[in-house]
Every structure is written in structure tokens, then in C-alpha cells.
Design a protein around this motif. Sequence first.
Motif, PDB file in Angstrom:
ATOM      1  N   PRO A  22      63.329  -2.668  89.345  1.00  0.00           N
ATOM      2  CA  PRO A  22      64.620  -2.432  90.204  1.00  0.00           C
ATOM      3  C   PRO A  22      64.362  -1.214  91.128  1.00  0.00           C
ATOM      4  CG  PRO A  22      65.026  -1.231  88.057  1.00  0.00           C
ATOM      5  CD  PRO A  22      63.804  -2.322  87.858  1.00  0.00           C
ATOM      6  N   GLN A  23      64.685  -1.563  92.517  1.00  0.00           N
ATOM      7  CA  GLN A  23      64.552  -0.697  93.590  1.00  0.00           C
ATOM      8  C   GLN A  23      65.562   0.041  94.198  1.00  0.00           C
ATOM      9  OE1 GLN A  23      63.012  -2.401  97.240  1.00  0.00           O
ATOM     10  NE2 GLN A  23      61.193  -1.284  97.128  1.00  0.00           N
ATOM     11  N   GLU A  70      64.821  -5.909  93.475  1.00  0.00           N
ATOM     12  CA  GLU A  70      63.820  -5.671  92.876  1.00  0.00           C
ATOM     13  C   GLU A  70      62.430  -5.954  93.506  1.00  0.00           C
ATOM     14  OE1 GLU A  70      65.363  -7.124  88.515  1.00  0.00           O
ATOM     15  OE2 GLU A  70      64.494  -8.755  89.606  1.00  0.00           O
ATOM     16  N   PHE A  71      61.471  -5.085  93.368  1.00  0.00           N
ATOM     17  CA  PHE A  71      60.154  -5.356  93.874  1.00  0.00           C
ATOM     18  C   PHE A  71      59.374  -5.764  92.939  1.00  0.00           C
ATOM     19  CE2 PHE A  71      60.325  -0.968  92.265  1.00  0.00           C
ATOM     20  CZ  PHE A  71      58.596  -0.553  91.860  1.00  0.00           C
ATOM     21  N   GLN A  72      58.191  -6.261  93.158  1.00  0.00           N
ATOM     22  CA  GLN A  72      57.136  -6.975  92.207  1.00  0.00           C
ATOM     23  C   GLN A  72      55.852  -5.924  92.370  1.00  0.00           C
ATOM     24  OE1 GLN A  72      55.501 -10.804  93.099  1.00  0.00           O
ATOM     25  NE2 GLN A  72      55.494 -11.335  90.732  1.00  0.00           N
ATOM     26  N   CYS A 105      73.718  -3.794  97.975  1.00  0.00           N
ATOM     27  CA  CYS A 105      75.035  -3.365  98.841  1.00  0.00           C
ATOM     28  C   CYS A 105      74.917  -1.894  99.081  1.00  0.00           C
ATOM     29  CB  CYS A 105      76.183  -3.990  98.606  1.00  0.00           C
ATOM     30  SG  CYS A 105      76.597  -4.069  96.869  1.00  0.00           S
ATOM     31  N   ASN A 106      76.078  -1.421  99.570  1.00  0.00           N
ATOM     32  CA  ASN A 106      76.556  -0.027  99.467  1.00  0.00           C
ATOM     33  C   ASN A 106      75.229   0.847 100.225  1.00  0.00           C
ATOM     34  OD1 ASN A 106      77.889   2.229  99.281  1.00  0.00           O
ATOM     35  ND2 ASN A 106      77.060   2.726  97.422  1.00  0.00           N
ATOM     36  N   GLY A 107      74.751   0.080 101.428  1.00  0.00           N
ATOM     37  CA  GLY A 107      73.676   0.711 102.336  1.00  0.00           C
ATOM     38  C   GLY A 107      72.344   0.533 101.527  1.00  0.00           C
ATOM     39  N   GLY A 108      72.041  -0.205 100.856  1.00  0.00           N
ATOM     40  CA  GLY A 108      70.759  -0.178  99.973  1.00  0.00           C
ATOM     41  C   GLY A 108      70.142   0.951  99.480  1.00  0.00           C
ATOM     42  N   ARG A 109      71.154   1.949  98.663  1.00  0.00           N
ATOM     43  CA  ARG A 109      71.086   3.351  98.255  1.00  0.00           C
ATOM     44  C   ARG A 109      69.907   2.911  97.021  1.00  0.00           C
ATOM     45  NH1 ARG A 109      75.767   6.088  96.279  1.00  0.00           N
ATOM     46  NH2 ARG A 109      75.891   4.468  94.676  1.00  0.00           N
ATOM     47  N   ARG A 113      63.134  -9.127  95.656  1.00  0.00           N
ATOM     48  CA  ARG A 113      64.135 -10.487  95.358  1.00  0.00           C
ATOM     49  C   ARG A 113      65.391  -9.640  94.635  1.00  0.00           C
ATOM     50  NH1 ARG A 113      62.317 -12.950  89.565  1.00  0.00           N
ATOM     51  NH2 ARG A 113      63.046 -11.088  88.312  1.00  0.00           N
ATOM     52  N   LEU A 114      66.115 -10.588  94.784  1.00  0.00           N
ATOM     53  CA  LEU A 114      67.755 -10.342  94.206  1.00  0.00           C
ATOM     54  C   LEU A 114      67.543 -10.331  92.857  1.00  0.00           C
ATOM     55  CD1 LEU A 114      70.464 -11.425  96.658  1.00  0.00           C
ATOM     56  CD2 LEU A 114      70.298  -9.178  96.075  1.00  0.00           C
TER      57      LEU A 114
END
Length: 593
Positions: A215-216, A169-171, A220-224, A160-161
Motif C-alpha cells: 500500500p502506498q 499500491e506500488f510494486q 481518493c481524498n487527494g491521494g493522501r 495499481r488499484l
Amino acid sequence: RQHHRTPCCDTCGSTRDCEPDVDNLEIFYCKSCWDKYEEDFDEPEVQSVQSQVVRQLVQNHTIIEDDPTHHALWITHDNPQLGDKIVYSGPRRMVCMLETKEPGKKNCVRIVIGDIDFSGKVKHAGIGNVDGCENEVGTECIRMRNVKGYCVDQKQVATRLSRDKSIIEFQLRDENAQLLTGKSASKSVGDFFKGCNGAIDVILDPQEDSGGWYPQREACNGGRKIAPQFRSKGVGYIRLGDDMSENGLAFLSSTACLTFLSSVSSSMKGPPPKKALPPTAKSSSKKREGSEKSGKTNSFRQQQPSQQCESDDDSSDDESVEEVQKVAEVLKDLQSPEMQSSKKWKDRAELLSLLGKGASKQDGQHSRSAALNVIQDTLGAKNGNVHVIRSSLIAAGMIGVAMGGELGAQISWKTIMIETLKLLKSKQCGSVAKTVLAQLHGRCFTLANSMECVSHVLGAGKLSASAGKGKQSLSAPKPRNASANGGNSIEVIEWLAETTERERSMEVIDPMLDRNGLGMLINLFFSYADHRDQRCRKNVMDGLMHCVLYGVQRLEMDLSRVMKMFSGLKETNKKGWDQIISNVKVVLGEEQR
């Protein structure tokens, strides 16, 4: 006469090329038997004998005397400075997260999470009547309880954002967890990490939102992917592994550091250390004088893996010179008129990231002042690109961690801190700014030498100046009328309350607030006591409570004297005043037990 007889091999009876056993000069072995003995160290059967010896040692050590469950997970390291950063008791006990790559599966990781219930010397890390076992891997130790393991496919996991829309973020759900310690454990930590030969990132006090969201990567920025140090709330991280970023399991133990999940010797072609040799009738006494075996054994300590941090520099001299040249070139590019006028934010953000990495290394220390000047100009510029600003903040954090207390002496630091505090309100950069400030707090600055910057951002310069003059700091200021939309006050007051709580719990505070400084801090909080925003008022009450505890515990002031410093609250908010006194007494009572 028996002493002068021709020596013969005690194993095969040969009389050719025989050498004495240094432990028993009356026994000889021929060259071929010596070579066969040394080759046996690489044989699997010897490893099974070693495992039998280890099991015997464990039984003698009474770690698993009656209960076969793994009680805890021990993480060894060599960083004693973590001692005052990790909280392992009370309501603020920290959590620890371990992450390593899943072998053979792309985008998959194995994650372990648990409560930290001890941090300190290995010898004090035992459980019950069993002491921690001092070893050659590390002198310091973190002990984890209630350990859970997760196998995570980063492409399939729920995401999710974040609230500020800047982070994905991941759960981690409890129903997907495997218990790894305690009586209800479904498997051991060793079984869970089986086959994982890479480095392991240990994230201390990881950022987490309610519901198990972590946080994962950047939105943005290419999903770094977010670096491990910025997934922590500010304590940081440790990387476990050797120079090839392998064998991280060599630093994890389920037996109070008596044995480790991956033996250090298993990653070496030489024999194990002398103390692990099997005590058999023949081989236990075999020591070849001047042999290759003893040479390898003596170099064991030099070959063993070591903890690695991002600021460590283990490269060769040629690589070091090249790294310095790269930092100088990056600085030159960032300061060039072409880059200043360029609208290519992506290039500038990338250069700032390289600048932070290079200047934070040992060989880049001579470029740090110039790098901080560039970061100061970038953060102070108007209408800056969000990606460029985030890269600047991260670079400032990396350089600050490397510099420590020297950062506060830099002319550019005041501007950098002021701009970072202002960015706490930013939806895109607020979380990064908060993480960087948490990382640098205690290492590079404390409340005592940052109150001027905080006062400037809150627009309380005159108030702060008056609070620092003698007895005026003991008078109760009047709360000012602040609108709910006023400036950066809400976010800064929240950060200030959290920082006051963290600082008053530190073992070492240098420099520490004096009484006038404490009065200035109390005035800042109390001036927002009537703020229209409910969250701000709550943080004010929390901040005042921690100010009182700071004064009583660290400055050894009388409780009534500290309360007098904001006695005006008793007139405007009697309920809040009573609640602060009640909470302070509860905390003092709990910490005295």
C-alpha cells in the motif's frame, strides 16, 4: 624537593596556568594545550583514529573473523512490549520493512525488506559464538536476515488499484533489489543508506499482496499517503530518530550492536563517550578536572536519539497546553449542530483525523471518552460518507492503541467494535477496518471479551447464549443453512479465523477464553460449516483447527474432548473432520520439537 618544583606543561614546557591530569597527578598541562586537546575532538583526524579503534574492537570481537560479509541487520529499540507481537520462527515468520527519504530527491525513498529471525534482548541477538553487544542506544533488538534494498521513485514506480479500489499500491520487484546481507550481498546496508540522515520508519509485518504489491496512498481524498502504522497488518511500527527526526541510522547495526551505521556522537558537537577514546600514550590519560569535556561526556545519554512513536509527546509545556486546547476545539466543532447538519464531508473527515491524533497523545487523554463517543455516533450513523468513516476508524485505532486495555471499559467501545466488524464487508473501508482491529487485538481486546459483539454481527445471539451455559457448550450444534450473500458473515468468519490463529500464538492473553468461551467460538464457526461460499467454508475449517489448538495448547484440554465439541462435523463432512485432526497433530508435533 622534586615534589615542590614549579609545574610545567608536559606538552610545550610552559609554566603558566598549568593543571594536573587527574589520572596522573605528576603530569601537568597548560591551559592552551588543554584547549587544543578538547578542540581535537572535532577534528576529522581524530575520527579516523576512532574508526581504527572501532575496527580493532570488531576484530577482537570476532564478528568478521573469517567472513567479511554482513550476516544480518540489527535494529535497536526500547520497547519490550513488542516481544509477544513479533513472530520470528515457523511458517508465520514476519517480515520487516524500513523506509527513509532519499536525500536531495523529492518523492524518492530507500526501502529495505527482510525476514525477522530474532526479537528480544540485545545480549541474546548475536550470531554463532558472538553475543549481542549491550549498548547505550537500546536494550531491545530486532534482527533481520535476507535483507534486500530498493531505491524507489514514487512517481515512476509501477502502481495499481487494490482489490477494493480504495488503495493505490506500488510494486517492489526482485530484479530491482540489491542484496545487502549474506555471501551474495552486492553492498552493505551502511553503503545502501549512505547519506540518509533522516528518521527511519520500521514497519513490522507490512501488508503485502502477491507479486510484491504494497500500500502506498489512498485512491481518493487527494491521494493522501498512508501512515506507517496502517501499512502494517496490525503489529505497528517504530520510528527511529532524534527529536529533530534525524539520525535514524544511529539505531541500525551490522555488527551485532557493537557499532552502528551512524555514530551517536557524530551528530553531537561534544566528544564521544569515554569508552571510544583512542588509547594513545598522551591523550588517553588526559582528564581535566571540572572541564567542559567531562560535562559533555556525562550528558551523553541524555543527548542520544531515541525511538519515537506517533503517540509520544516530547513537546514543551506551552505546546502541550496548546495541544489540549486544539483537541477541545475539535471536539466542540464536531459536536456543533452546524457540523452535524453540514454536508462538507471533507471538513468533517479532517476534524476526525485531528481528533485521533490529539486524543492519542498523553496530554489529550482527558478527551478520549468524548472523542470515542463522537466516533461511535459517526460510525453508527446511516448513509455515512466513506471518507468520514475511514477517518473515524483510523482515529479509533490511534486512541485505542494509546488507551490499551482501558478501551474495553468505555461504554462506546461495544458499538464501535460492532460497526467496525460490519465494515469488514465494505469495499471502500474493509481494509482499514481489518487493520484497525488487528492493531487493537491483544492490546485492547481479546476473543474472550469480544464474543458478544461478534455474535451480534453474525446474528447468532441465541446460539451464543446457549453455548455459554454449562455442558451445553460441549454439545455439537447443527450447521445452519446460510446463503452465499448473507450479511457480513463471509468477511467476519475470515477475520475470526485469522484472529483465533493470532491469539493462540500470543505469549500473553489477557483475558483468555475459558472452556465455555471456546465452545461459543466453535459453535460460531460450525454454524457456517455448510455455507454456500467456498471461501467461507475454508475459513470455517481453519477456524475450527485453531480452536482445537487453542484448547489443547492454552487450556490444556485433551484433543478428543475438544473434537467432541463439534462432533457433528464428522457426520456431515468426514473428510474435513479427518483433515482437521491431521493438521492439528502436525502442528503440535512441529511445535514440540
